[in-house]
Design a protein around this motif. Structure first.
Motif, PDB file in Angstrom:
ATOM      1  N   ALA A 225       0.827  -1.204   0.000  1.00 42.84           N
ATOM      2  CA  ALA A 225       0.000   0.000   0.000  1.00 42.84           C
ATOM      3  C   ALA A 225       0.866   1.261   0.000  1.00 42.84           C
ATOM      4  O   ALA A 225       0.541   2.255  -0.671  1.00 42.84           O
ATOM      5  N   VAL A 226       1.974   1.234   0.732  1.00 40.46           N
ATOM      6  CA  VAL A 226       2.890   2.382   0.751  1.00 40.46           C
ATOM      7  C   VAL A 226       3.469   2.613  -0.644  1.00 40.46           C
ATOM      8  O   VAL A 226       3.522   3.752  -1.137  1.00 40.46           O
ATOM      9  N   MET A 227       3.910   1.533  -1.300  1.00 41.67           N
ATOM     10  CA  MET A 227       4.437   1.664  -2.664  1.00 41.67           C
ATOM     11  C   MET A 227       3.378   2.209  -3.617  1.00 41.67           C
ATOM     12  O   MET A 227       3.663   3.087  -4.445  1.00 41.67           O
ATOM     13  N   CYS A 228       2.176   1.689  -3.506  1.00 42.41           N
ATOM     14  CA  CYS A 228       1.086   2.133  -4.377  1.00 42.41           C
ATOM     15  C   CYS A 228       0.825   3.620  -4.181  1.00 42.41           C
ATOM     16  O   CYS A 228       0.635   4.361  -5.161  1.00 42.41           O
ATOM     17  N   GLY A 229       0.846   4.079  -2.945  1.00 44.56           N
ATOM     18  CA  GLY A 229       0.598   5.488  -2.675  1.00 44.56           C
ATOM     19  C   GLY A 229       1.715   6.380  -3.174  1.00 44.56           C
ATOM     20  O   GLY A 229       1.471   7.398  -3.841  1.00 44.56           O
ATOM     21  N   CYS A 230       2.955   6.013  -2.880  1.00 44.87           N
ATOM     22  CA  CYS A 230       4.101   6.857  -3.258  1.00 44.87           C
ATOM     23  C   CYS A 230       4.258   6.970  -4.770  1.00 44.87           C
ATOM     24  O   CYS A 230       4.350   8.074  -5.326  1.00 44.87           O
ATOM     25  N   PHE A 231       4.271   5.836  -5.447  1.00 47.65           N
ATOM     26  CA  PHE A 231       4.482   5.871  -6.893  1.00 47.65           C
ATOM     27  C   PHE A 231       3.240   6.365  -7.635  1.00 47.65           C
ATOM     28  O   PHE A 231       3.350   6.956  -8.711  1.00 47.65           O
ATOM     29  N   GLY A 232       2.071   6.119  -7.039  1.00 48.35           N
ATOM     30  CA  GLY A 232       0.844   6.600  -7.663  1.00 48.35           C
ATOM     31  C   GLY A 232       0.751   8.111  -7.668  1.00 48.35           C
ATOM     32  O   GLY A 232       0.303   8.713  -8.650  1.00 48.35           O
ATOM     33  N   VAL A 233       1.182   8.747  -6.578  1.00 50.50           N
ATOM     34  CA  VAL A 233       1.169  10.212  -6.520  1.00 50.50           C
ATOM     35  C   VAL A 233       2.066  10.796  -7.599  1.00 50.50           C
ATOM     36  O   VAL A 233       1.727  11.808  -8.245  1.00 50.50           O
ATOM     37  N   GLU A 234       3.205  10.152  -7.849  1.00 50.83           N
ATOM     38  CA  GLU A 234       4.129  10.675  -8.856  1.00 50.83           C
ATOM     39  C   GLU A 234       3.540  10.607 -10.264  1.00 50.83           C
ATOM     40  O   GLU A 234       3.828  11.455 -11.114  1.00 50.83           O
ATOM     41  N   VAL A 235       2.706   9.599 -10.532  1.00 49.76           N
ATOM     42  CA  VAL A 235       2.055   9.525 -11.842  1.00 49.76           C
ATOM     43  C   VAL A 235       1.122  10.713 -12.048  1.00 49.76           C
ATOM     44  O   VAL A 235       1.106  11.328 -13.120  1.00 49.76           O
ATOM     45  N   PHE A 236       0.336  11.030 -11.041  1.00 45.62           N
ATOM     46  CA  PHE A 236      -0.568  12.180 -11.159  1.00 45.62           C
ATOM     47  C   PHE A 236       0.212  13.481 -11.288  1.00 45.62           C
ATOM     48  O   PHE A 236      -0.213  14.401 -11.996  1.00 45.62           O
ATOM     49  N   MET A 237       1.346  13.554 -10.652  1.00 43.88           N
ATOM     50  CA  MET A 237       2.184  14.744 -10.787  1.00 43.88           C
ATOM     51  C   MET A 237       2.793  14.840 -12.185  1.00 43.88           C
ATOM     52  O   MET A 237       2.997  15.937 -12.724  1.00 43.88           O
ATOM     53  N   ALA A 238       3.077  13.686 -12.800  1.00 42.08           N
ATOM     54  CA  ALA A 238       3.689  13.686 -14.132  1.00 42.08           C
ATOM     55  C   ALA A 238       2.694  14.074 -15.215  1.00 42.08           C
ATOM     56  O   ALA A 238       3.068  14.659 -16.233  1.00 42.08           O
ATOM     57  N   ASN A 239       1.420  13.706 -15.036  1.00 43.46           N
ATOM     58  CA  ASN A 239       0.382  14.008 -16.033  1.00 43.46           C
ATOM     59  C   ASN A 239       0.779  13.479 -17.415  1.00 43.46           C
ATOM     60  O   ASN A 239       0.910  14.232 -18.383  1.00 43.46           O
ATOM     61  N   PRO A 240       0.969  12.133 -17.557  1.00 49.00           N
ATOM     62  CA  PRO A 240       1.438  11.562 -18.822  1.00 49.00           C
ATOM     63  C   PRO A 240       0.353  11.555 -19.897  1.00 49.00           C
ATOM     64  O   PRO A 240      -0.824  11.809 -19.619  1.00 49.00           O
ATOM     65  N   ASP A 241       0.755  11.224 -21.114  1.00 48.91           N
ATOM     66  CA  ASP A 241      -0.158  11.140 -22.252  1.00 48.91           C
ATOM     67  C   ASP A 241      -0.918   9.811 -22.182  1.00 48.91           C
ATOM     68  O   ASP A 241      -0.344   8.744 -22.412  1.00 48.91           O
ATOM     69  N   VAL A 242      -2.210   9.872 -21.891  1.00 46.39           N
ATOM     70  CA  VAL A 242      -3.012   8.660 -21.712  1.00 46.39           C
ATOM     71  C   VAL A 242      -3.100   7.867 -23.005  1.00 46.39           C
ATOM     72  O   VAL A 242      -3.074   6.624 -22.996  1.00 46.39           O
ATOM     73  N   ARG A 243      -3.195   8.549 -24.146  1.00 48.82           N
ATOM     74  CA  ARG A 243      -3.288   7.847 -25.423  1.00 48.82           C
ATOM     75  C   ARG A 243      -2.027   7.033 -25.698  1.00 48.82           C
ATOM     76  O   ARG A 243      -2.101   5.907 -26.208  1.00 48.82           O
ATOM     77  N   GLU A 244      -0.872   7.565 -25.363  1.00 48.23           N
ATOM     78  CA  GLU A 244       0.377   6.832 -25.545  1.00 48.23           C
ATOM     79  C   GLU A 244       0.468   5.636 -24.600  1.00 48.23           C
ATOM     80  O   GLU A 244       1.018   4.580 -24.958  1.00 48.23           O
ATOM     81  N   ILE A 245      -0.075   5.788 -23.402  1.00 48.71           N
ATOM     82  CA  ILE A 245      -0.096   4.667 -22.454  1.00 48.71           C
ATOM     83  C   ILE A 245      -0.955   3.529 -23.002  1.00 48.71           C
ATOM     84  O   ILE A 245      -0.547   2.350 -22.978  1.00 48.71           O
ATOM     85  N   ILE A 246      -2.134   3.859 -23.518  1.00 47.70           N
ATOM     86  CA  ILE A 246      -3.025   2.834 -24.074  1.00 47.70           C
ATOM     87  C   ILE A 246      -2.373   2.164 -25.282  1.00 47.70           C
ATOM     88  O   ILE A 246      -2.432   0.942 -25.450  1.00 47.70           O
ATOM     89  N   ARG A 247      -1.735   2.971 -26.126  1.00 47.28           N
ATOM     90  CA  ARG A 247      -1.064   2.409 -27.294  1.00 47.28           C
ATOM     91  C   ARG A 247       0.059   1.476 -26.872  1.00 47.28           C
ATOM     92  O   ARG A 247       0.250   0.401 -27.459  1.00 47.28           O
ATOM     93  N   GLY A 248       0.833   1.855 -25.862  1.00 56.68           N
ATOM     94  CA  GLY A 248       1.900   0.990 -25.374  1.00 56.68           C
ATOM     95  C   GLY A 248       1.391  -0.301 -24.759  1.00 56.68           C
ATOM     96  O   GLY A 248       2.092  -1.306 -24.739  1.00 56.68           O
ATOM     97  N   LEU A 249       0.136  -0.283 -24.289  1.00 58.27           N
ATOM     98  CA  LEU A 249      -0.456  -1.468 -23.679  1.00 58.27           C
ATOM     99  C   LEU A 249      -1.004  -2.435 -24.719  1.00 58.27           C
ATOM    100  O   LEU A 249      -0.920  -3.661 -24.535  1.00 58.27           O
ATOM    101  N   VAL A 250      -1.545  -1.932 -25.821  1.00 59.05           N
ATOM    102  CA  VAL A 250      -2.250  -2.788 -26.778  1.00 59.05           C
ATOM    103  C   VAL A 250      -1.457  -3.062 -28.052  1.00 59.05           C
ATOM    104  O   VAL A 250      -1.831  -3.956 -28.822  1.00 59.05           O
ATOM    105  N   VAL A 251      -0.397  -2.305 -28.321  1.00 72.65           N
ATOM    106  CA  VAL A 251       0.390  -2.499 -29.547  1.00 72.65           C
ATOM    107  C   VAL A 251       1.740  -3.117 -29.185  1.00 72.65           C
ATOM    108  O   VAL A 251       2.618  -2.434 -28.661  1.00 72.65           O
ATOM    109  N   PRO A 252       1.950  -4.413 -29.459  1.00 77.77           N
ATOM    110  CA  PRO A 252       3.235  -5.055 -29.126  1.00 77.77           C
ATOM    111  C   PRO A 252       4.363  -4.553 -30.029  1.00 77.77           C
ATOM    112  O   PRO A 252       4.255  -4.604 -31.247  1.00 77.77           O
TER     113      PRO A 252
END
Length: 526
Positions: A225-252
């Motif tokens: 839970a500590v890891m999930c909280g710490c690293f999860g906060v950093e993702v929201f701070m980064a504000n990454p490109d969601v479309r690129e994340i989805i593409r990286g997940l579905v396109v091998p």
């Protein structure tokens, strides 16, 4: 199998026949007899599964009192799922160790979002092999290391133990150094002192086992839970490109410059010692094994254990993906390489990552990173030591006190870890990457015995895996072995260019590796 296995099974059959009520008994007698059978379920040996009770092999004085999962439920029960919850989350910590974290940040730095699909695939494959490992422990009452002792002769068993022990040492180096780096980032403690502190803290964590399995499992879940909280906060701070994340997940796709990172993901995520660990941890659940409900109880235990493992590994995937995404976002901005003079030959390590996060998010970035890294390193150090204990006890049949075995298994890993921490402080990142590759090289030596045991109808009876899952498992094993050979061949050729002696040693080593893999594959399991 050993002779005592047969005798126990015969005794079990005799006991079950004697416990069967007479046909002339009254209805009240039958009810009383049935109640006695259910209440004595945990004292009755399982039939035809080669072992009397789980308590006989999974020593109660090591894991504390066993967890009673209760009676059979006619339908899905969330309360029953909570009773089974624990071993899967403890297992999933190996998927969140500092080696995985370093692999995630390297993948994000080199390949951006393009390897998210591979990260997900390895977690899915991890669920498959962990499920097989857990089923072996649940159905037979023995863990994977104990089966290796019974099934393989000394000529196979000792090299197998040494290879798996080497993989645990490599994993422990990553975990202890990750903890030491976290302590350095938080308090300025030197690396060698941090490694000693990590070893001492692991003794305290594992000492909680004496108060019951649920206590140490709760601690592991809290660390996740500590890891999930710490690293999860950093993702929201980064504000990454969601479309690129989805593409990286579905396109091998695997970029040409990310081959080592791609193979490292396999080694970092699916770790050989984790198969030994999971098959042992499921022994902390007491299930009913009387003849009339044995099959239903085992089937129920398999279902809830698989479900809990799936939930745990889903959390693991999300945490690993958040780290990859954060560093992919940082590198996509184009200022990381310029600011720190980093390139593909010098990727950021766990300590340098804190500097990148400070530049991207301010002082809160490295603080969250260090806290999450500390939770990762310390929890994985403890589970790795547990795996070493089970491996040593089961495969070598060492009958010593739990604390002495803990001291031995911890010391085996501590010495090389201290040497690396003292002598190679400036090359820790290169060590970390190749230690991930070591895990991949050692993985077939845990995966092949798991597949052979899980498909054995003599050992698993009707719980043996079906033909299509058997084919899938061997295809997975072949793919991992193929990846390892693909990775080793350039290294072998490079070493061979140094001279005749180097060529002989390198090709002989590769040949012995493949020969031992083949020996394991053709070995019979009964």
């Amino acid at each position: 199998m050993r002779e005592h296995t047969t005798s126990r099974s015969e005794a079990s059959s005799s006991n079950s026949n004697s416990a069967r009520p007479d046909s002339s008994a009254t209805l009240e007698d039958l009810r009383s007899e049935s109640s006695m059978l259910i209440n004595k379920a945990d004292d009755t040996p399982p039939l035809n599964y080669g072992i009397a009770t789980i308590e006989d092999e999974f020593e109660v004085h090591e894991i504390g009192s066993l967890v009673d999962v209760g009676d059979l439920e006619p339908s899905f029960s969330f309360r029953k799922l909570l009773r089974f919850a624990g071993p899967g989350f403890a297992m999933s910590i190996a998927y969140l160790d500092p080696g995985n974290i370093c692999s995630d940040l390297h993948c994000g730095a080199v390949a951006g979002y393009k390897l998210i699909w591979l990260l997900f695939l390895t977690h899915a494959l991890g669920l498959y092999v962990q499920t097989l490992s857990a089923r072996i422990g649940i159905v037979t009452g023995q863990n994977l290391a104990q089966h290796c002792y019974h099934q393989f002769n000394r000529g196979i068993r000792i090299p197998l133990w040494l290879i798996c022990e080497l993989a645990i040492i490599g994993s422990d180096i990553q975990e202890s150094i990750g903890t030491a780096i976290a302590l350095y980032l938080l308090f300025g403690i030197k690396i060698w002192a941090g490694i000693l502190m990590a070893a001492i803290l692991s003794y305290f964590i594992l000492g909680i086992q004496r108060f019951g399995a649920r206590k140490v499992e709760a601690l592991f879940i809290a660390m996740i839970a500590v890891m999930c909280g710490c690293f999860g906060v950093e993702v929201f701070m980064a504000n990454p490109d969601v479309r690129e994340i989805i593409r990286g997940l579905v396109v091998p796709q695997i970029p040409k410059n990310a081959t080592v990172q791609a193979v490292g993901i396999v080694g970092a995520v699916i770790m050989p010692h984790n198969l030994f660990l999971h098959s042992a941890l499921v022994g902390t659940r007491r299930i009913k094994r009387t003849a009339n409900i044995r099959h239903a109880s085992i089937r129920e235990a398999n279902f809830y254990t698989t479900l809990e493992s799936a939930v745990a590994l889903l959390f693991s995937f999300v945490i690993n993906a958040t780290i990859l995404v954060v560093f992919a976002d940082i590198y996509s901005r184009g200022n990381a390489i310029n600011a720190f003079h980093l390139d593909e030959q010098h990727l950021p390590g766990l300590a340098e990552a804190a500097d990148l996060l400070r530049q991207a998010f301010g002082a809160i970035g490295p603080l969250l990173w260090a806290i999450g890294l500390l939770s990762s390193g310390q929890s994985s150090t403890a589970t790795g030591t547990m795996a070493g204990q089970y491996l040593m006890q089961g495969m070598m049949q060492l009958r010593v006190s739990p604390w002495l075995r803990l001291f031995i298994s911890r010391s085996i890993s501590l010495v090389p870890t201290m040497l690396v921490g003292i002598l190679f402080t400036s090359h820790l990142d290169q060590f970390d990457e190749w230690l991930n590759v070591l895990q991949s090289l050692a993985l077939p030596f845990a995966l092949i015995p798991t597949l052979k045991l899980a498909q054995s109808s003599k050992l698993m009876n009707e719980f043996a895996i079906c033909s299509h899952w058997r084919v899938f498992g061997w295809i997975t094993a072949a793919a991992i072995i193929g990846l390892n050979v693909y990775l080793l061949l350039p290294l072998v050729v490079q070493l061979a260019s140094l001279g005749v002696a180097a060529a002989g040693v390198s090709f002989l080593s590769l040949g012995l590796y493949l020969l031992f893999v083949c020996i394991l594959i053709v070995s019979k399991v009964e």
